[in-house]
Design an enzyme around this catalytic site. Structure first.
Site: not given
Ligand code: IPM
Ligand code: MG
Length: 360
Positions: A141, A192, A224, A248, A252
């Site tokens: 990042y 990884k 993975d 990240d 999710d």
């Molecule tokens: C998160 C989001 C952010 C990230 C984006 C909005 C930059 O996806 O907080 O997970 O990738 O960190």
């Molecule tokens: Mg995110």
């Protein structure tokens, strides 16, 4: 002494969910005499519209001066064509980096009332309680160099860099071990290492840190495989520690185990537990302004703030209890709705949590 909290609603559904979280925070403030003073500012697209940049210097100064920051979400189609360096997301990345918030805690807890909302079978997710510890201020990042160059054949080529220093790995590994120590005493480090140099160092340093935590059982997993195991048998995990991008993605994925990303709060902490608190979900421009977004992730982020930045365990417990009461009442926003429940909007959900908290 009063404690300053900076509220940054952001874009899209950000202002809608934040309005509900602020109601809950204000009630907790009164009810438990917490002595919080709230102030508001802009970040992301809202800041681009106001200042031409996604995070103004004065906003950053106010965030630095505050005892904690509560953030909604940033971004939206309106700002999608802006050059990458001043996109709304840069404001979020900048505030994380400038405040040194390297330790990102993303708990994925399945409320029993929501077992039906998960896309997995109830027996796979029942009782799920995992914590993803994501490194938040390093890795791909932020790595340099990054950019786009033109090759000799005239073709453009873009590149990013994934650097991790030993000290960056060590400090996030410690967060992972510390968290595991007060939970189920199991830490899985996700990397990884079969491909990436940065992951090889990651694994080596995590092994070194493990020597200070003989009471925590450490395992390693390739990312993975971790992505697969999270949907195959998620309850094998207690705490996962991983780098910025893997965290990240996996957070999710983990959120869907709990029914909806609309339920997931997060804390981003610096070395002294100063923190910024935000829902894991984004600004959801497709439903912005409709009053249907789930405010619970932001409300639960308030609870994390009380817990981690201010050590107010009772008030934090009360907010979580109030959320649970509302779920018991069968109230559901669209993202967690299942047959037999009552579908409510953002505001009704916020009001219900306020009422439940008031009655506790
Ligand atoms: C998160 C989001 C952010 C990230 C984006 C909005 C930059 O996806 O907080 O997970 O990738 O960190
Ligand atoms: Mg995110």
């Amino acid at each position: 002494m009063s404690k300053q909290i900076l509220i940054l609603p952001g874009d899209g559904i950000g202002p809608e969910i934040m309005a509900e979280a602020v109601k809950v925070l204000e009630l907790a403030n009164d009810k438990y005499s917490l002595g919080f003073e709230l102030s508001h500012d802009v970040i992301g697209g809202a800041a681009i519209d106001k200042h031409g940049v996604p995070l103004a210097d004065e906003t950053l100064d106010r965030a630095r001066a505050a005892d904690a920051v509560l953030l909604g979400a940033v971004g939206g189609p309106k700002w999608d064509t802006i050059e990458r360096d001043i996109r709304p997301e840069r404001g979020l990345l900048k505030i994380r980096a400038q405040l040194g918030l390297f330790g990102n805690l993303r708990p994925a807890i399945l409320y029993p009332q929501l077992a039906d909302a998960s896309s997995l079978k109830p027996e796979i997710v029942a009782g799920l309680d995992i914590l993803i510890v994501r490194e938040l201020t390093g890795g791909i990042y932020f790595g340099a160099p990054r950019g786009t160059r033109t090759l000799e054949n005239g073709e453009r080529q873009s590149y990013d860099t994934l650097p991790y220093s030993e000290s960056e790995i060590r400090r996030i590994a410690r967060v992972g071990f510390d968290m595991a120590r007060v939970r189920g005493k199991k830490l899985c480090s996700v990397d990884k290492a079969n491909v990436l140099a940065s992951s090889q160092l990651w694994r080596e340093v995590v092994e070194q840190v493990a020597k200070d935590y003989p009471d925590v059982e450490l395992s390693h997993m390739y990312v993975d495989n971790a992505a697969m195991q999270l949907v195959r048998a998620p309850k094998q995990f207690d705490v996962i520690v991983t780098d910025n991008m893997f965290g990240d993605i996996l957070s999710d994925e983990a959120s869907m185990l709990t029914g909806s990303i609309g339920m997931l709060p997060s804390a981003s902490l610096d070395a002294n537990n100063k923190g910024m608190y935000e829902p894991c979900h984004g600004s959801a421009p497709d439903i912005a302004g409709k009053g249907i977004a789930n405010p619970l992730a932001t409300i639960l982020s308030v609870s994390m703030m009380l817990r981690y930045s201010f050590n107010l365990q009772d008030a934090a417990d009360a907010i979580e209890k109030a959320v649970s009461v509302v779920l018991d009442q069968g109230l559901r926003t669209g993202d967690i709705y299942s047959a037999g429940c009552t579908k409510v909007g953002t505001q009704e959900m916020g009001d219900a949590v306020v009422a439940a908290l008031r009655n506790l």
